[in-house]
Structure formats: structure tokens, C-alpha cells
Design a protein around this motif. Structure first.
Motif, short mmCIF file in Angstrom:
data_model
loop_
_atom_site.label_atom_id
_atom_site.label_comp_id
_atom_site.label_asym_id
_atom_site.label_seq_id
_atom_site.Cartn_x
_atom_site.Cartn_y
_atom_site.Cartn_z
N GLU A 1 0.83 -1.20 0.00
CA GLU A 1 0.00 0.00 0.00
C GLU A 1 0.87 1.26 0.00
N TYR A 2 1.96 1.21 0.75
CA TYR A 2 2.93 2.30 0.83
C TYR A 2 4.31 1.73 0.51
N TYR B 1 0.10 3.18 7.43
CA TYR B 1 0.66 4.53 7.44
C TYR B 1 0.97 5.00 8.85
N ARG C 1 -0.09 6.90 -1.16
CA ARG C 1 -0.24 5.47 -1.48
C ARG C 1 0.40 5.18 -2.83
#
Length: 223
Positions: free
Chosen positions: A109-110, A116, A198
């Protein structure tokens, strides 16, 4: 929260549907291009664009190791051409898909994983609202050791916006201001919230009134 309620469905639709791409091997720079690196380019290219973020057009020596931003796409290409001639190697901006592969390998996702935290990137949640030295967010590196792919400055790609195969063409403020074409930027920046950092998020440079409201810089790849 309030910010999340402002994320429009059409913005997310740009990221769909998932599909496969084939890309050639490449090397990506560990950091985005810095003010100092761009200044060295300016010393040999007197007609090149001076970043509008440099107060009075003066090189900000105290931010030498911060990412350069507020230059146009053509200036980034000119930097790549200059560096290629200077080194005898082939440098360019990444495509959208090369950038995504380096940042997340289509799995994360990151750049660092799926969760996060403000400790991982310079985004609006942190409240700095300015650039930070490249590489200072150690926890935000990819497993391969590439830094600042999320936050700090958004990064230009060489790719124009197009819908993904079988996806819907999204007509939003970015599209209508530039004749249905704009360059995809990736990674979010210090003035944008974490949704924009993202890996899959697709963004652009201009706001709805044609003003640059996003801190956009660039990093380079070598083939």
C-alpha cells in the motif's frame, strides 16, 4: 475523519482495474533530485528554468539536500539529458509503472508496507509543511533502500494520464485544464495528506484553477 470524507470515488477509480504490465530492467535513484544537484545543472545551463520555490530565484544553500521542486516537466527532461551527456549513461524520468514497481512492486500500500504512520513520511499529517532533507525518514524506505517515494515532494513521471485497460476515463479538474492530457505524478508531498502517498494513487500537477498547488519534483532512472 473530515479529510477522508473528502476523498472522491472517482479519484480511486483511476487506480482500477488491476492489470499486468511488462517493464524492462532499470535502476532508480535512491533519492529525488536535490536543490544542490539542480543548481549544478543550472551552472552549466544558464537558460534553464529556476525553481519558483527558490526565494528571489536564489539557490537556497541551507536546503541543499532537500528535494528540488516547482519546475516544469520540460526542465526535468532537460536535466536528464544534461546528466546523460555528462556521464555517458542514459537517464530519464520513470514511467508511471516503473515508479510503482520501485515503490511497491504492486504488492504494498505504501513504499514501506501497508500501514501509514507520520514517522514514515513528510506528509500533511506531520505538520511541517515544507520539504525535509532527503533520506531522513529512514522508516519510510522501501525494502530495497529507496527513500522519499512517499511524501516530501510529489514526483513527475513521463506518463500521460490514460485509464487502465477496461477502466473508465475520469474527467476531473486535472484533465479539463490541460486538454484531456496531463503527466501522472506519484507519491504525495509535504502539503498533502497520506492518501496521496499510497503507491497506487494517480495524481497530476495543476489544481482546478490552473495554479500549481502541489510541491512537485522528480527523481531519475537509468537504463
Amino acid at each position: 475523519d473530515v479529510y477522508k470524507r473528502q476523498v472522491l470515488e472517482e479519484w480511486i477509480m483511476k487506480e482500477t482495474p488491476k492489470h499486468l504490465r511488462t517493464i524492462d530492467d532499470f535502476w532508480m535513484s535512491i533519492y529525488p533530485v536535490t536543490n544542490l544537484e539542480y543548481y549544478l545543472f543550472l551552472l552549466e545551463n544558464y537558460d534553464a528554468e529556476v525553481p519558483s520555490s527558490w526565494t528571489f530565484g536564489s539557490f537556497p544553500i541551507e536546503k541543499s539536500n532537500h528535494p528540488v521542486y516547482s519546475i516544469g516537466f520540460e526542465s526535468a527532461l532537460k536535466y536528464c539529458s544534461w546528466l546523460s551527456k555528462k556521464t555517458g549513461k542514459t537517464f530519464s524520468l520513470p514511467t508511471e509503472f516503473e515508479w510503482e514497481w520501485a515503490a511497491g512492486q504492486s504488492l504494498r500500500e505504501y513504499p514501506w508496507g501497508d500501514t501509514y504512520s507520520p514517522e514514515y513520511a513528510n506528509t500533511a499529517e506531520l505538520g511541517i509543511m515544507s520539504t525535509t532533507p532527503v533520506g531522513c525518514f529512514k522508516l519510510g524506505a522501501t525494502p530495497n533502500g529507496i527513500y522519499d517515494l512517499a511524501g516530501n515532494v510529489e514526483e513527475l513521471t513521463i506518463s500521460d494520464y490514460h485509464p487502465y485497460p477496461e477502466g473508465k476515463f475520469i474527467v476531473d479538474d486535472l484533465v479539463t485544464n490541460d486538454g484531456y492530457r496531463y503527466k501522472i505524478t506519484k507519491g504525495g508531498c509535504f502539503s498533502r495528506f497520506s492518501d496521496l502517498c499510497r503507491v497506487s494513487r494517480r495524481h497530476g500537477v495543476k489544481s482546478s484553477d490552473g495554479v500549481d498547488r502541489y510541491a512537485v519534483g522528480f527523481r531519475i532512472i537509468m537504463k
